[in-house]
Design an enzyme around this catalytic site. Sequence first.
Site, mmCIF file in Angstrom:
data_model
loop_
_atom_site.group_PDB
_atom_site.id
_atom_site.type_symbol
_atom_site.label_atom_id
_atom_site.label_comp_id
_atom_site.label_asym_id
_atom_site.label_seq_id
_atom_site.Cartn_x
_atom_site.Cartn_y
_atom_site.Cartn_z
ATOM 1 N NE ARG A 164 -82.579 12.540 60.836
ATOM 2 C CZ ARG A 164 -82.730 12.032 62.610
ATOM 3 N NH1 ARG A 164 -83.663 13.132 63.169
ATOM 4 N NH2 ARG A 164 -82.332 10.989 62.946
ATOM 5 C CB SER A 237 -79.560 8.660 57.281
ATOM 6 O OG SER A 237 -78.527 8.304 58.843
ATOM 7 C CD GLU A 333 -81.711 11.966 57.388
ATOM 8 O OE1 GLU A 333 -82.525 11.368 57.521
ATOM 9 O OE2 GLU A 333 -80.352 12.571 57.466
HETATM 10 C C1 LIG Z 1 -71.023 10.823 57.885
HETATM 11 C C2 LIG Z 1 -72.378 11.478 58.339
HETATM 12 C C3 LIG Z 1 -73.326 11.725 59.724
HETATM 13 C C4 LIG Z 1 -74.583 11.882 59.257
HETATM 14 N N1 LIG Z 1 -75.484 12.043 60.267
HETATM 15 C C5 LIG Z 1 -76.690 12.746 60.906
HETATM 16 C C6 LIG Z 1 -76.843 11.869 62.406
HETATM 17 O O1 LIG Z 1 -76.938 11.036 62.548
HETATM 18 N N2 LIG Z 1 -78.247 12.558 62.571
HETATM 19 C C7 LIG Z 1 -78.495 13.807 61.134
HETATM 20 O O2 LIG Z 1 -79.659 14.632 61.924
HETATM 21 N N3 LIG Z 1 -78.193 13.974 60.361
HETATM 22 C C8 LIG Z 1 -76.837 13.382 59.812
HETATM 23 N N4 LIG Z 1 -75.887 13.568 59.008
HETATM 24 C C9 LIG Z 1 -76.225 15.021 57.738
HETATM 25 C C10 LIG Z 1 -75.523 16.200 58.131
HETATM 26 O O3 LIG Z 1 -74.341 16.080 58.933
HETATM 27 C C11 LIG Z 1 -76.379 17.405 59.056
HETATM 28 O O4 LIG Z 1 -78.329 17.476 58.238
HETATM 29 C C12 LIG Z 1 -76.531 18.233 59.578
HETATM 30 O O5 LIG Z 1 -77.126 19.141 60.297
HETATM 31 C C13 LIG Z 1 -75.783 19.340 58.249
HETATM 32 O O6 LIG Z 1 -75.576 20.545 57.732
HETATM 33 P P1 LIG Z 1 -74.557 21.728 57.095
HETATM 34 O O7 LIG Z 1 -74.209 22.074 57.568
HETATM 35 O O8 LIG Z 1 -73.255 20.223 56.432
HETATM 36 O O9 LIG Z 1 -75.740 21.410 56.107
HETATM 37 P P2 LIG Z 1 -75.469 21.583 54.514
HETATM 38 O O10 LIG Z 1 -75.726 20.618 54.241
HETATM 39 O O11 LIG Z 1 -74.843 22.450 53.830
HETATM 40 O O12 LIG Z 1 -77.451 21.954 54.420
HETATM 41 C C14 LIG Z 1 -78.269 20.794 54.572
HETATM 42 C C15 LIG Z 1 -79.626 21.719 54.075
HETATM 43 O O13 LIG Z 1 -79.708 23.440 55.615
HETATM 44 C C16 LIG Z 1 -79.966 24.368 54.462
HETATM 45 N N5 LIG Z 1 -78.895 25.169 55.792
HETATM 46 C C17 LIG Z 1 -78.184 25.040 56.180
HETATM 47 N N6 LIG Z 1 -77.697 26.203 56.632
HETATM 48 C C18 LIG Z 1 -78.481 26.473 56.791
HETATM 49 C C19 LIG Z 1 -78.429 28.633 57.458
HETATM 50 N N7 LIG Z 1 -78.121 29.006 58.689
HETATM 51 N N8 LIG Z 1 -80.484 28.816 57.572
HETATM 52 C C20 LIG Z 1 -81.351 28.243 56.775
HETATM 53 N N9 LIG Z 1 -81.597 27.121 55.823
HETATM 54 C C21 LIG Z 1 -79.672 26.422 56.223
HETATM 55 C C22 LIG Z 1 -79.220 24.599 53.121
HETATM 56 O O14 LIG Z 1 -79.630 24.797 52.495
HETATM 57 C C23 LIG Z 1 -79.466 22.579 52.875
HETATM 58 O O15 LIG Z 1 -81.458 22.805 52.662
HETATM 59 C C24 LIG Z 1 -74.514 13.051 58.883
HETATM 60 C C25 LIG Z 1 -74.235 13.417 57.985
HETATM 61 C C26 LIG Z 1 -73.181 12.540 57.099
HETATM 62 C C27 LIG Z 1 -71.866 13.174 56.315
#
Ligand SMILES: Cc1cc2nc3c(=O)[nH]c(=O)nc-3n(C[C@H](O)[C@H](O)[C@H](O)COP(=O)(O)OP(=O)(O)OC[C@H]3O[C@@H](n4cnc5c(N)ncnc54)[C@H](O)[C@@H]3O)c2cc1C
Length: 337
Positions: A164, A237, A333
């Site tokens: 992570r 998580s 996380e």
């Molecule tokens: C129900 C649920 C289940 C989940 N299960 C998992 C799982 O099984 N495993 C897991 O690893 N995660 C899981 N997650 C967490 C999440 O889905 C991941 O971390 C996902 O990659 C976040 O994507 P996002 O586009 O929503 O990012 P955001 O939440 O919008 O951003 C997350 C971080 O990334 C940065 N960021 C986003 N896009 C970019 C970009 N293009 N360039 C630079 N920085 C960027 C943001 O500034 C922030 O710091 C889960 C979340 C939920 C709600």
Amino acid sequence: MTPTKNISLKPFHSFGCDVNATYFTTIKSSHEIELAIDWCKKNDKPFLVLGSGTNMLFTKQVEALVLKMEIKGIQKTNETASEVYLSVGAGENWHHFVSYCVHKGWGGVENLSLIPGTVGAAPIQNIGAYGVEVKETIETITAYDTIANKWVSLNKLDSDFGYRNSLFKREKNRFIITKVDFCLQKQPKLRTDYGAIREVLHQKKIQNPSLEDVSNAIVFIRTQKLPDPKMLGNAGSFFKNPTVSINQFELLKNKYENIMAFPISDTEYKLAAGWLIEHSGWKGVKKGNIGCYEKQALVIVNYGNGTGQEILDFSAEIIQSVFQKFEVVLEREVNVI
Ligand SMILES: Cc1cc2nc3c(=O)[nH]c(=O)nc-3n(C[C@H](O)[C@H](O)[C@H](O)COP(=O)(O)OP(=O)(O)OC[C@H]3O[C@@H](n4cnc5c(N)ncnc54)[C@H](O)[C@@H]3O)c2cc1C
């Protein structure tokens, strides 16, 4: 570029807390990133990159230009007898990309089915699930380096992926990812060693599973145990699984023989944070608007109008109580803003 002023971020993140961003713009091309960064420099404002907001906890007004990533596109760039190379826009929906690969019969990301979020955010915390991490399929990442003011192409090694974690998470707000290049397998080796996957395949009487069977099994498992952010605010998580030394693990094991843990090296174990939280008495606990999800203690949920600060305070109580019981420090996380 003229950003929108004072916009509510409530629809743009999965906890659904009502906070405003002072400035907001969508990003649909690499050129728009250059314009946005230029605007930030001229106006002396910071920026914050946002994907789908599924790993964000906003605790206060965001005094920055929020860049909502919407660069789309999935392109095949190369192909061999055994591999296929794809270049994917940072704003593509992650599960849509996984489904696309599964449908084509290209393996490598099927165990990451139904993880919410965008492709561009996947490398940030090196998303992982069911024994697979996204780093395994990543070839290169194209990003704008806002310190060096230039476009960079980073490979797996440069990206310094960990559990992570990655260079992008450690050097917060330095790189804006626009494109991720993946290498997928045409004759994939399926990873069905997780008990839950085997169980679902067994229940469905599937002996020789296809990519689609594995993906469907994972979608089924995740739908059963995780809350849908559209119905109940959450970020998956909330905490990482903590790493402890083998000595500390053995002390804990003597005291709590059922403790859930797995070795990660000759000297370290990873403990299941959900188990620690559950056995500190938090599973299903609700305080006002916030709670610890009844089916999975690792997930903190917002039952309605909870604020980011309330969620943060609730998580601090969990951290303290787990430490009091197990002398293990939980790390969040979720990205706290
Ligand atoms: C129900 C649920 C289940 C989940 N299960 C998992 C799982 O099984 N495993 C897991 O690893 N995660 C899981 N997650 C967490 C999440 O889905 C991941 O971390 C996902 O990659 C976040 O994507 P996002 O586009 O929503 O990012 P955001 O939440 O919008 O951003 C997350 C971080 O990334 C940065 N960021 C986003 N896009 C970019 C970009 N293009 N360039 C630079 N920085 C960027 C943001 O500034 C922030 O710091 C889960 C979340 C939920 C709600």
